[in-house]
Write an enzyme that holds these catalytic residues in place. Structure first.
Site, PDB file in Angstrom:
ATOM      1  N   HIS A 162      -4.748  -5.566 -10.906  1.00 27.39           N
ATOM      2  CA  HIS A 162      -3.432  -5.064 -10.511  1.00 27.39           C
ATOM      3  C   HIS A 162      -2.370  -5.310 -11.591  1.00 27.39           C
ATOM      4  CE1 HIS A 162      -4.881  -4.924  -6.223  1.00 27.39           C
ATOM      5  NE2 HIS A 162      -4.145  -3.839  -6.274  1.00 27.39           N
ATOM      6  N   HIS A 187       0.823  -1.207   0.000  1.00 29.26           N
ATOM      7  CA  HIS A 187       0.000   0.000   0.000  1.00 29.26           C
ATOM      8  C   HIS A 187       0.860   1.261   0.000  1.00 29.26           C
ATOM      9  CE1 HIS A 187      -3.720  -2.285   1.709  1.00 29.26           C
ATOM     10  NE2 HIS A 187      -3.627  -2.380   0.396  1.00 29.26           N
TER      11      HIS A 187
END
Length: 405
Positions: free
Chosen positions: A383, A248
């Protein structure tokens, strides 16, 4: 190191080839009620259910493919939009379930609604007429239910009837809120979405992470007090793990660069702290997570002393790391990001790309062998596909709008 992969036609061709391979694998995820989770061989398990998260991500991804001219993808976008307007939507109370009604929990999560908004915006750009209504509703639900003007952030989740709010605030949902808001600003022309994105960044990165060595605090109570022990007993949670999540850190870093570029493109002030923060987040994630346990790769989580907790390597972490290295290289020209860009793609090519059964392994164990402790199967296209597209695009506008230029 003078030659940049980002300038290489051969590298661009490789990125394109790998993206097409991923898209072919993902087509099998289609279900009558949306898109489901594929197993390691690219099959839908018996009894597979559509999920809002995967349906929204697939709809977004196939919209990106259609915008590139990949045949057969617009119908998949239309299918995703229909699912999000039908079985996955709460026709009585508004908003979206995680699964079709009657399956699983009935709560309403900001994380999922951010992806619905992202999918709707990309489908609009891709020319799906029905997506206009989906986009309007997604924006209304976010504004009326999730966006807190007082807090400058997204509220986390609610009961089905919106009467009970979760006494928790999460960085992950707000991070994907930033991603969605960048796209919404491009598609609607409303710069309030950029200003809201900046407020989330100011709270979670400029005010919080910058004061802690650019480590992202993930979990907070309803008053935005950090919860450092959250999920200590369940450290490998796929969405709310204990400790820090370096993946993250990479993702936030990239979003800060996109936000900086979007603000400048809109003629709005772009704080210097956005670039400073992007550099700091990237440096912190690389320094603490790469080879953290002595083996190659980026570990999933660290404790507050920067020691590995969950040592599995997840594909999305490495995808985000490579995309962020490309963004920083594009923004700064600093050769260190070329080094990291090559490093991450080298690791992905050696360990994650599954040339036998298709797609990428989603998880590796601490010995860098395929595992399934956190993520079983191969459900995620979003992703990896974005990591293959972003290096060839400007930092603004957002992905779908950039592909449509």
């Amino acid at each position: 190191m003078t030659h940049r992969w980002l300038d290489s036609p051969t590298h661009h061709a490789w990125l394109t080839s790998e993206a097409l391979r991923l898209l072919d694998f993902a087509r099998a995820a289609r279900l009558p009620q949306g898109f489901g989770n594929l197993d390691d061989a690219g099959r839908l398990p018996r009894g597979a259910l559509a999920e809002t998260m995967n349906t929204a991500r697939m709809t977004h991804s196939f919209a990106l493919a259609h915008l590139q001219g990949v045949p057969g993808c617009k119908g998949l976008v239309e299918h995703g939009v229909a699912a999000l307007q039908g079985p996955l939507r709460d026709a009585q109370q508004g908003g979206w379930f995680a699964h079709p009604e009657g399956h699983g929990g009935a709560g309403k999560a900001a994380y999922l609604h951010a992806f619905v908004a992202l999918a709707a915006s990309s489908a609009v750009v891709a020319g799906v007429v029905e997506a206009q209504a989906l986009l309007r509703e997604a924006c209304e639900v976010i504004e009326q239910r999730f966006w807190s003007e007082e807090e400058g952030a997204l509220l986390e989740s609610f009961s089905r009837d919106w009467q009970q709010a979760e006494a928790y605030r999460g960085a992950n949902s707000n991070m994907h809120g930033v991603e969605a808001f960048l796209a919404l600003a491009d598609v609607t022309g409303d710069t309030r979405w950029l200003q809201r994105a900046l407020r989330m960044v100011q709270r979670l990165i400029m005010a919080q992470a910058a004061g802690d060595g650019y480590r992202v605090t993930e979990h907070f109570d309803a008053h935005w007090q950090p919860l450092p022990d959250y999920n200590r007993d369940n450290p490998a949670d796929g969405f709310r793990p204990y400790g820090t999540t370096p993946g993250h850190g990479f993702e936030w870093a990239r979003l800060l660069l996109h936000l900086e570029a979007a603000l400048k493109r809109a003629g709005l002030p772009a704080p210097d702290a956005l670039l400073v923060g992007a550099r700091g987040l990237f440096d912190s994630a690389c320094r603490h997570a790469w080879h953290a346990d002595g083996a190659p790769g980026l570990v999933y989580t660290l404790d507050w002393q920067n020691r590995p907790v969950v040592r599995e390597r997840l594909h999305w972490v490495h995808a985000e790391a490579s995309a962020t290295a490309a963004a920083l290289l594009q923004r700064t020209g600093d050769a260190q990001y070329e080094h990291w860009y090559r490093c991450f793609w080298g690791f992905i090519a050696e360990h994650f790309i599954d040339r036998s059964h298709g797609s990428w392994h989603h998880e590796l164990d601490p010995d860098n062998l395929p595992g399934a402790r956190i993520w079983g199967g191969k459900p995620d296209l979003y992703h990896a596909l974005q990591a293959l597209l972003l290096p060839r695009l400007p930092l603004a506008p957002s992905l779908a709008s950039a592909l449509a230029l």
